[in-house]
Write a protein that holds these residues in place. Sequence first.
Motif, PDB file in Angstrom:
ATOM      1  N   SER A   1       0.851  -1.182   0.000  1.00 58.75           N
ATOM      2  CA  SER A   1       0.000   0.000   0.000  1.00 58.75           C
ATOM      3  C   SER A   1       0.886   1.230   0.000  1.00 58.75           C
ATOM      4  N   SER A   2       0.556   2.212  -0.842  1.00 54.82           N
ATOM      5  CA  SER A   2       1.325   3.436  -0.943  1.00 54.82           C
ATOM      6  C   SER A   2       0.370   4.610  -1.072  1.00 54.82           C
ATOM      7  N   SER A   3       0.954   5.799  -1.219  1.00 60.46           N
ATOM      8  CA  SER A   3       0.129   6.994  -1.378  1.00 60.46           C
ATOM      9  C   SER A   3      -0.666   6.968  -2.676  1.00 60.46           C
ATOM     10  N   GLU A   4      -0.195   6.180  -3.660  1.00 60.61           N
ATOM     11  CA  GLU A   4      -0.902   6.080  -4.936  1.00 60.61           C
ATOM     12  C   GLU A   4      -1.988   5.018  -4.913  1.00 60.61           C
ATOM     13  N   GLY A   5      -2.029   4.213  -3.861  1.00 53.24           N
ATOM     14  CA  GLY A   5      -3.037   3.168  -3.755  1.00 53.24           C
ATOM     15  C   GLY A   5      -2.409   1.820  -3.465  1.00 53.24           C
ATOM     16  N   VAL A   6      -3.183   0.770  -3.655  1.00 57.44           N
ATOM     17  CA  VAL A   6      -2.718  -0.597  -3.425  1.00 57.44           C
ATOM     18  C   VAL A   6      -2.027  -1.097  -4.691  1.00 57.44           C
ATOM     19  N   LEU A   7      -0.798  -1.603  -4.543  1.00 61.51           N
ATOM     20  CA  LEU A   7       0.002  -2.037  -5.688  1.00 61.51           C
ATOM     21  C   LEU A   7       0.331  -3.517  -5.562  1.00 61.51           C
ATOM     22  N   MET A   8       0.317  -4.202  -6.685  1.00 62.52           N
ATOM     23  CA  MET A   8       0.710  -5.613  -6.746  1.00 62.52           C
ATOM     24  C   MET A   8       1.928  -5.736  -7.649  1.00 62.52           C
ATOM     25  N   SER A   9       2.981  -6.379  -7.157  1.00 63.29           N
ATOM     26  CA  SER A   9       4.224  -6.554  -7.919  1.00 63.29           C
ATOM     27  C   SER A   9       4.172  -7.889  -8.654  1.00 63.29           C
ATOM     28  N   LEU A  10       4.255  -7.835  -9.968  1.00 69.03           N
ATOM     29  CA  LEU A  10       4.219  -9.044 -10.791  1.00 69.03           C
ATOM     30  C   LEU A  10       5.620  -9.587 -11.001  1.00 69.03           C
ATOM     31  N   PRO A  11       5.763 -10.906 -11.128  1.00 65.46           N
ATOM     32  CA  PRO A  11       7.085 -11.485 -11.430  1.00 65.46           C
ATOM     33  C   PRO A  11       7.452 -11.236 -12.881  1.00 65.46           C
ATOM     34  N   PRO A  12       8.706 -11.486 -13.253  1.00 61.69           N
ATOM     35  CA  PRO A  12       9.099 -11.316 -14.662  1.00 61.69           C
ATOM     36  C   PRO A  12       8.333 -12.281 -15.570  1.00 61.69           C
TER      37      PRO A  12
END
Length: 207
Positions: free
Chosen positions: A82-93
């Motif tokens: 979670s960041s100031s820009e919203g909820v983020l999901m990190s995808l694998p390569p």
Amino acid sequence: MAQALDTLEASLPAQSNGSAEHLKSSVTVTKPIPYTFDLGNLLITDSNPLPPNPSQAHLSNVARDCAQALINQLLTTCPITSSSEGVLMSLPPPTTPLPREKPVPAEKEKTKWEKFAAKKGIKDRKKEGKLVFDEETGEWVPKWGYKGKNKEGEGDWIVEVDEEKERQGKGEDGGVRSEGRRERKEKVRRNERRQRANERKERPKNG
């Protein structure tokens, strides 16, 4: 009327339990052949065979199951922050190579000067850097241009006079101070004449 209301009230819990059971089964997808995932490309592959002449409803259910399985895999394996820009999901390569959108650009044809330089083994001076170390000042200065190393001595407030050149009249037209500038410009002109001569020699060979 009262009996009908009692029957309706008795049926509500059963319908509610049935809806909950249906919702629970809808988010859990199991297949005889497990799915394969490429989460970097948001890709899911379903190797389970389809029946002959599947109906539109069956295809819709298969697509829904694939989408649900992909969402489940993302939520259970990818880190979520979670960041100031919203909820983020990190995808694998990504693991699946995809084709290019446009064809590979054609190799740029070499100019006549580049062909001549490659034939004679002349290096591209641009790649060697634009600065050179000045041992007198202890600083890096440009090789050419404003305050360039090639203009060394032209801005000195005192210069040594060559008496022989003064007697021959070579120190005129601006004095000895402009002599270095004239020599530098003459060197540039000589290099340009040599380059043009080399290009003329190469023209008949290339047709």
